[in-house]
Design a protein around this motif. Structure first.
Motif, PDB file in Angstrom:
ATOM      1  N   ASN A  98       7.898  -0.374   1.149  1.00 57.34           N
ATOM      2  CA  ASN A  98       6.687  -1.079   0.728  1.00 57.34           C
ATOM      3  C   ASN A  98       5.985  -0.272  -0.352  1.00 57.34           C
ATOM      4  OD1 ASN A  98       4.256  -2.437   0.453  1.00 57.34           O
ATOM      5  ND2 ASN A  98       3.905  -2.679   2.644  1.00 57.34           N
ATOM      6  N   SER A  99       6.151  -0.661  -1.613  1.00 55.93           N
ATOM      7  CA  SER A  99       5.610   0.117  -2.726  1.00 55.93           C
ATOM      8  C   SER A  99       4.084   0.189  -2.699  1.00 55.93           C
ATOM      9  CB  SER A  99       6.083  -0.471  -4.062  1.00 55.93           C
ATOM     10  OG  SER A  99       5.639  -1.817  -4.202  1.00 55.93           O
ATOM     11  N   SER A 100       3.423  -0.754  -2.019  1.00 56.19           N
ATOM     12  CA  SER A 100       1.967  -0.713  -1.969  1.00 56.19           C
ATOM     13  C   SER A 100       1.460   0.465  -1.153  1.00 56.19           C
ATOM     14  CB  SER A 100       1.414  -2.024  -1.390  1.00 56.19           C
ATOM     15  OG  SER A 100       1.727  -2.151  -0.011  1.00 56.19           O
ATOM     16  N   TRP A 101       2.324   1.078  -0.361  1.00 60.79           N
ATOM     17  CA  TRP A 101       1.919   2.238   0.433  1.00 60.79           C
ATOM     18  C   TRP A 101       1.929   3.540  -0.374  1.00 60.79           C
ATOM     19  CZ3 TRP A 101       5.725   1.140   5.069  1.00 60.79           C
ATOM     20  CH2 TRP A 101       5.235   0.075   5.831  1.00 60.79           C
ATOM     21  N   THR A 102       2.698   3.580  -1.461  1.00 61.29           N
ATOM     22  CA  THR A 102       2.929   4.829  -2.182  1.00 61.29           C
ATOM     23  C   THR A 102       1.633   5.477  -2.655  1.00 61.29           C
ATOM     24  OG1 THR A 102       5.047   3.928  -2.933  1.00 61.29           O
ATOM     25  CG2 THR A 102       4.241   5.894  -4.059  1.00 61.29           C
ATOM     26  N   GLN A 103       0.650   4.667  -3.021  1.00 61.61           N
ATOM     27  CA  GLN A 103      -0.623   5.192  -3.537  1.00 61.61           C
ATOM     28  C   GLN A 103      -1.344   6.090  -2.531  1.00 61.61           C
ATOM     29  OE1 GLN A 103      -3.737   2.021  -3.772  1.00 61.61           O
ATOM     30  NE2 GLN A 103      -2.173   0.712  -2.827  1.00 61.61           N
TER      31      GLN A 103
END
Length: 585
Positions: A422-427
């Protein structure tokens, strides 16, 4: 299955043949497979590996084999199900069949390339399904892989009650992650929706654990297992309708990471259709393992505390005092939830807990993650695996400079973790650096019956606590929470100044100083109060109202002597001296 071994020239041999044979074991597996000796990988400075490692690995394999044989007998005692309904249900015995399949898989050593490691090799019931070798818990921290002696970087996390963790989710209101499995939560459950099931899919193909080079190798070995018919009964007669390439046995007998695989994660050449069947079987592996971990064989709610909640046990004076401290002054209950309120707390010191049990099956975790500010543990074998083994694999090119950022590394899809789905978690990686999963306190004190405690002078069973095994007793664990910030010193482990004692009145610097949980570190507990909290944690050990399955399988010896405050300190090696030894090694 007769394994075909590829002929190789070993670049360095660190053992004699007799030692290699003692490590891999001479006993035939349940599938009558034979194991070939493999050169020992030993890049470690003196003192990292325990001297009794070969005999202890052999002991655990004997115990694993005995439980596997028991599981086969238990399977055959289950009546066949009646298949009925739409969707079809395995009526009457479907639940015990799926659970026993998971148990059979858990204790099957032939799943590994050298047929010398089962999942249970690192997770035995008498240790609360955590590390079963006291000397490993004292020294190298992580457990040796199927390819000896590769090893990972963290302790063998308990998987009692792991099935109760939900899929990983970011809670935007709290600004925190909850759920997942593994210390770094990388088993998110994004596909299986069962994080503990997904967790079971990682070690079989981790080159520092069971070390299969391809998930298809697990499917292949399941197709040869004596319990194949049970798998097909549950998941369908076509489960293993796969055309295997002629070299599959050779590939699957070679540990992952071998240079000849060229970095490929799928060296078993399958057609797209066969690969889909194999992938589905690997999902079924996860489902069965999850069923076993959720069963009463692993997570039964049979502790003194459960009996207390049911009104069938009265806590002793010390246990009761420890419980009051656990949910009050010690602030433990703010993360290890007992299903009641927490008071008093640092934010409300005059509050009174008037709550009643809101949850009669509390799991004693918030399912979150935290950076507790643990020191770096220089005994961790992973730091010294900087050279290639005879297969051309180097476990840790970074050496001692490697910093375990836990959840933060996973969110970045970083080295030593896995891909973030889930790329939205990377931040959120920077604010998650150093965070490790908040484990359940249940069964943290579980030990073999003949070694009735985790605490010196014992007789005791030596365990390791937290993700890097730095803590060696529950007394030390509570003392760390209590005094971390009182006795914090900017030194490395083994370098506490004269006049201080490490883990008593000197805590070395945090490995990851940012994002530390500041709700602990200076709790003001007395020595007696620390001991009382330990007494309460011991009430969370299963097996009080009913025997814990397979708890009696330990055939090793107990330890005795010393005291819990300095337990394991005799094995501390200075981080500075270890780096010097590495230069000479």
């Amino acid at each position: 299955m007769t394994r075909v071994r590829l002929t190789r020239i070993s670049v360095v041999v660190f053992c004699v043949v007799a030692l290699c044979m003692s490590v891999t074991g001479g006993k035939a597996s349940a599938q009558n497979a034979t194991s070939s000796p493999e050169p020992i990988y030993n890049p470690y400075p003196p003192g990292i590996l325990p001297s009794d490692l070969p005999s202890e690995l052999a002991r655990v394999l004997r115990e694993v084999d005995s439980v596997e044989a028991e599981a086969i007998t238990q399977w055959h005692a289950i009546p066949p199900p009646v298949v009925t309904g739409n969707p079809p249900i395995l009526q009457n015995t479907g639940v015990p069949l799926v659970e026993i399949l998971g148990k059979l898989m858990n204790y099957d050593r032939t799943i590994s390339p050298n047929e010398n490691r089962a999942c249970a090799s690192c997770h035995m019931p008498y240790a609360g399904f955590s590390g079963p070798i006291p000397s490993v818990n004292l020294t190298m921290i992580a457990y040796p892989a199927s390819a000896p002696y590769r090893a990972g970087k963290r302790t063998a996390q308990r998987y009692t009650y792991s099935s109760y963790f939900p899929p990983l989710q970011y809670n935007a209101t709290q600004g925190l992650f909850f759920g997942g499995n593994f210390w770094d939560s990388r088993a998110t459950g994004y596909l299986t929706r069962a994080p503990d099931g997904e967790q079971s899919q990682f070690p079989p193909v981790d080159p520092n654990e069971m070390a299969n080079p391809d998930t298809a190798c697990v499917t292949y070995k399941l197709s040869l297992a004596p319990y194949r018919s049970l798998f097909e009964e549950i998941y369908g007669a076509g489960s293993f309708a796969i055309t295997w390439p002629a070299n599959v046995a050779s590939i699957c007998a070679t540990p992952g990471g071998a240079a000849e695989f060229g970095g490929s994660a799928t060296p078993v050449d399958l057609s797209p259709g066969d690969r889909t069947v194999s992938d589905n079987d690997y999902l079924h592996w996860a489902q069965s393992m999850s069923a076993f971990e959720h069963s009463l064989s692993v997570s039964p709610f049979t502790s003194k505390f459960d009996a207390f909640l049911a009104g069938k046990y009265k806590l002793t004076a010390n246990e009761s005092a420890g419980y009051d401290l656990f949910k009050g002054k010690g602030n433990c209950n703010s993360c290890h939830l007992d299903g009641r309120s927490t008071a008093p707390a640092p934010t409300a010191p005059t509050a009174v807990d008037t709550g009643v049990a809101a949850d009669v099956t509390p799991v004693f975790t918030c399912f979150g993650s935290a950076n507790l500010g643990l020191p770096k543990n220089p005994r961790d074998s992973f730091y010294y695996e900087t050279s290639p083994d005879f297969l051309g694999f180097t476990p840790n090119p970074a050496g001692f400079t490697y910093t375990d950022l836990g959840l933060g590394t996973f969110l970045r899809s970083g080295y030593g973790s896995s891909g973030n789905p889930n790329s939205s978690w990377t931040q959120f990686a920077p604010t998650s650096d150093g965070q490790m999963q908040t484990s359940t306190v249940r069964d943290v004190a579980m030990v073999p019956p003949q070694c009735p405690t985790t605490e010196a002078p014992g007789p005791y069973f030596q365990k390791e606590f937290f993700h890097n095994g730095y803590i060696k007793s529950l007394k030390q664990l509570v003392h760390f929470y209590n005094t971390r910030d009182v006795y914090r010193m900017e030194v490395e482990s083994g370098e506490c100044p004269a006049g201080t004692v490490e883990k008593v009145n000197c805590w070395p610097a945090a490995e990851v100083p940012q994002n530390q949980d500041m709700t602990v570190g200076n709790l003001g507990l007395t020595d007696l109060e620390e001991n009382q909290i330990v007494k309460f944690m011991e009430t969370l050990t299963d097996g009080f109202t009913a025997p814990f399955p397979d708890i009696n399988t330990y055939t090793g010896t107990c330890m005795s002597g010393g005291n819990a405050s300095t337990q394991g300190n005799s094995t501390i090696i200075s981080a500075v001296k270890l780096r010097e030894l590495m230069k000479q090694h």
